[in-house]
Scaffold this motif. Structure first.
Motif, mmCIF file in Angstrom:
data_model
loop_
_atom_site.group_PDB
_atom_site.id
_atom_site.type_symbol
_atom_site.label_atom_id
_atom_site.label_comp_id
_atom_site.label_asym_id
_atom_site.label_seq_id
_atom_site.Cartn_x
_atom_site.Cartn_y
_atom_site.Cartn_z
ATOM 1 N N GLN A 92 0.833 -1.208 0.000
ATOM 2 C CA GLN A 92 0.000 0.000 0.000
ATOM 3 C C GLN A 92 0.865 1.255 0.000
ATOM 4 N N ASP A 93 1.917 1.270 0.844
ATOM 5 C CA ASP A 93 2.804 2.441 0.902
ATOM 6 C C ASP A 93 3.398 2.761 -0.464
ATOM 7 N N THR A 95 1.966 2.272 -3.382
ATOM 8 C CA THR A 95 0.981 2.463 -4.462
ATOM 9 C C THR A 95 0.035 3.634 -4.241
ATOM 10 N N TRP A 96 -0.569 3.778 -3.045
ATOM 11 C CA TRP A 96 -1.574 4.835 -2.913
ATOM 12 C C TRP A 96 -1.025 6.249 -3.141
ATOM 13 N N GLU A 99 -1.766 8.059 -6.533
ATOM 14 C CA GLU A 99 -3.026 8.739 -6.837
ATOM 15 C C GLU A 99 -2.895 10.248 -6.758
ATOM 16 N N GLY A 104 5.785 6.261 -4.435
ATOM 17 C CA GLY A 104 5.435 5.352 -3.358
ATOM 18 C C GLY A 104 6.694 4.638 -2.900
ATOM 19 N N LEU A 414 -5.713 9.677 1.868
ATOM 20 C CA LEU A 414 -5.319 8.374 1.336
ATOM 21 C C LEU A 414 -4.556 7.560 2.377
ATOM 22 N N ALA A 418 -5.897 4.016 4.037
ATOM 23 C CA ALA A 418 -5.134 2.787 3.812
ATOM 24 C C ALA A 418 -4.614 2.167 5.097
ATOM 25 N N GLY A 435 -11.099 8.874 -1.465
ATOM 26 C CA GLY A 435 -10.521 7.711 -2.127
ATOM 27 C C GLY A 435 -11.234 6.449 -1.735
#
Length: 435
Positions: A92-93, A95-96, A99, A104, A414, A418, A435
């Motif tokens: 997650q760190d 990829t998000w 946005e 990331g 975000l 997450a 999000g």
């Protein structure tokens, strides 16, 4: 000697065990305790660790447990290598932040901030157990990222702690190979913050016993060394030449942010690669015939981690007074930072104290970037300790890879969305996230 590894179920751990087995004279361990909440990893890693010790003829005993108190009780030293949320949180760190058109990454930028928010409260909780149950003079050696922020959290809470990173020892090995000398014949002028560092001098002791700075040789345009160095850190030779210093790979996130972002958008994440490597490693650890460190471990990252860890542990416990690159209190080393900030520089290590050595003044561009990131780090630690969306937003805004209020607002929402599972105060505030 009793040594405890909190997070001992990590697939990193056999790298440590390999070092402990090879360098037993340097660090004589009677008991090695591996503490981890995951029963599968705990048993697999513990099993291969025992076989490695037996194969090497190491007389020490290895214990595995999920009981932190039992693990740290009467320990001479405790290592922290935690990953709250595991590789799923790392994914997650990485990829998000895309946005909001940000990189990331697990240790810097918005993703690194998320890791700090998840990690600091847990580390401080475990550190209190170390204070209460370990030997009174026990040290905590932190390898948990983001190392600078986590180490400062520990020091601010009054713990005997030092932060450890493998970037400097990696450069030392790289330069030793370049000049055909043993690693202990290389001394670095390594300066900055954790994952924000430069090598401003590379001092090599030759066969004649004379030490000289070979950095000018590395930067000479006609030798090929500059090209090799630029390729190894994935940055331009002109950048290295102009700074007259070799930046760590992590500075690429600042110096080539947009290029890195485009690469990330079109390539698998590092977390995905690590998860695949970990599956292979855990299968190896389950194989009773495996009695040495698997070759796949080299793909996991953390090169020379065991050597760096053994160096600092043996220096502390043996009261050697030697010099190593570590994460320590600034205490005037960089006059432009507060004394209580944590920096990464050469430091003298004894059982009683770890003291940074003086360094020459940083160039203005280095001062500017270090100051900017240090300001973010202080706000990030405040958010990690005290919670609150406003604190998160302010720290996010302060990061030089963010710097815009609307982007910081989006990234804050975000991040909290997450990480709600791992940030209790965020759940209790019942924040409505985008999000």
């Amino acid at each position: 000697m009793k040594l405890t590894v909190v997070g001992g179920g990590s697939t990193y751990t056999p790298e440590l065990v390999d070092g402990f087995a090879r360098l037993r004279d340097q660090l004589p361990i009677d008991e090695l305790w591996l503490v981890d909440p995951d029963p599968v990893r705990r048993e697999l890693v513990g099993g291969v660790a025992r076989r490695m010790f037996a194969h090497a003829g190491h007389p020490g005993t290895i214990h595995v447990t999920d009981d932190v108190v039992a693990g740290v009780t009467d320990a001479d030293a405790v290592m922290f290598q935690l990953r709250i949320g595991g590789q799923a949180a790392r994914q997650q760190d990485e990829t998000w932040p895309h946005e909001a058109c940000c990189i990331g990454q697990e240790t810097t930028g918005p993703g690194g901030f998320a890791k700090a928010l998840r990690t600091v409260p847990v580390v401080l909780e475990y550190a209190e157990l170390v204070r209460k149950h370990a030997k009174p003079d026990a040290w905590i050696v932190d390898f948990t990222n983001p190392v600078g922020i986590v180490t400062r959290a520990l020091l601010e809470a009054g713990h005997r702690a030092v932060g450890l990173c493998n970037v400097a020892i990696g450069f030392q090995r790289r330069f030793a190979k370049e000049f055909g000398v043993a690693p202990d014949h290389v001394r670095l002028d390594h300066v900055g913050l954790n994952h924000l560092t430069w090598e401003r001098g590379v001092h090599v002791t030759g066969a004649d016993g004379v030490e000289r700075d070979v950095l000018p040789d590395l930067l000479a345009p006609d030798t090929g060394a500059l090209d090799r160095m630029a390729e190894s850190v994935h940055m331009s030779r002109d950048l290295i030449r102009l700074q007259h210093a070799v930046p760590s790979y992590y500075l690429r996130y600042f110096y080539s942010h947009d290029t890195v972002l485009q690469e990330q958008l079109h390539e698998p994440t590092r977390a995905e690669a690590v998860m695949e490597t970990e599956r292979a490693l855990l299968a190896k650890y389950a194989d009773e015939s495996v009695v040495t460190k698997p070759a796949e471990l080299e793909q996991r990252g953390g090169a020379y981690y065991s050597e760096a860890a053994i160096d600092v542990l043996s220096s502390i416990l043996g009261d050697r007074g030697d010099v190593q690159v570590l994460n320590v209190r600034n205490d005037g080393t960089f006059p432009f930072l507060p004394d209580d900030h944590v920096i990464e520089v050469p430091a003298r290590v004894t059982r009683q104290a770890i003291t940074p050595l003086p360094v020459s003044p940083l160039a203005p561009d280095m001062v500017g970037l270090v100051s900017h990131v240090a300001g973010y780090e202080r706000l990030a630690l405040d958010a990690a300790v005290h919670g609150g969306r406003d604190r998160v937003l302010r720290a996010m805004w302060a990061h030089p890879l963010v710097g815009q209020v609307d982007k910081a607002e989006q990234l804050t929402d975000l991040l909290l969305a997450a990480n709600a599972e791992h940030i209790p105060w965020a759940r209790s505030e019942q924040v409505t996230w985008a999000g």
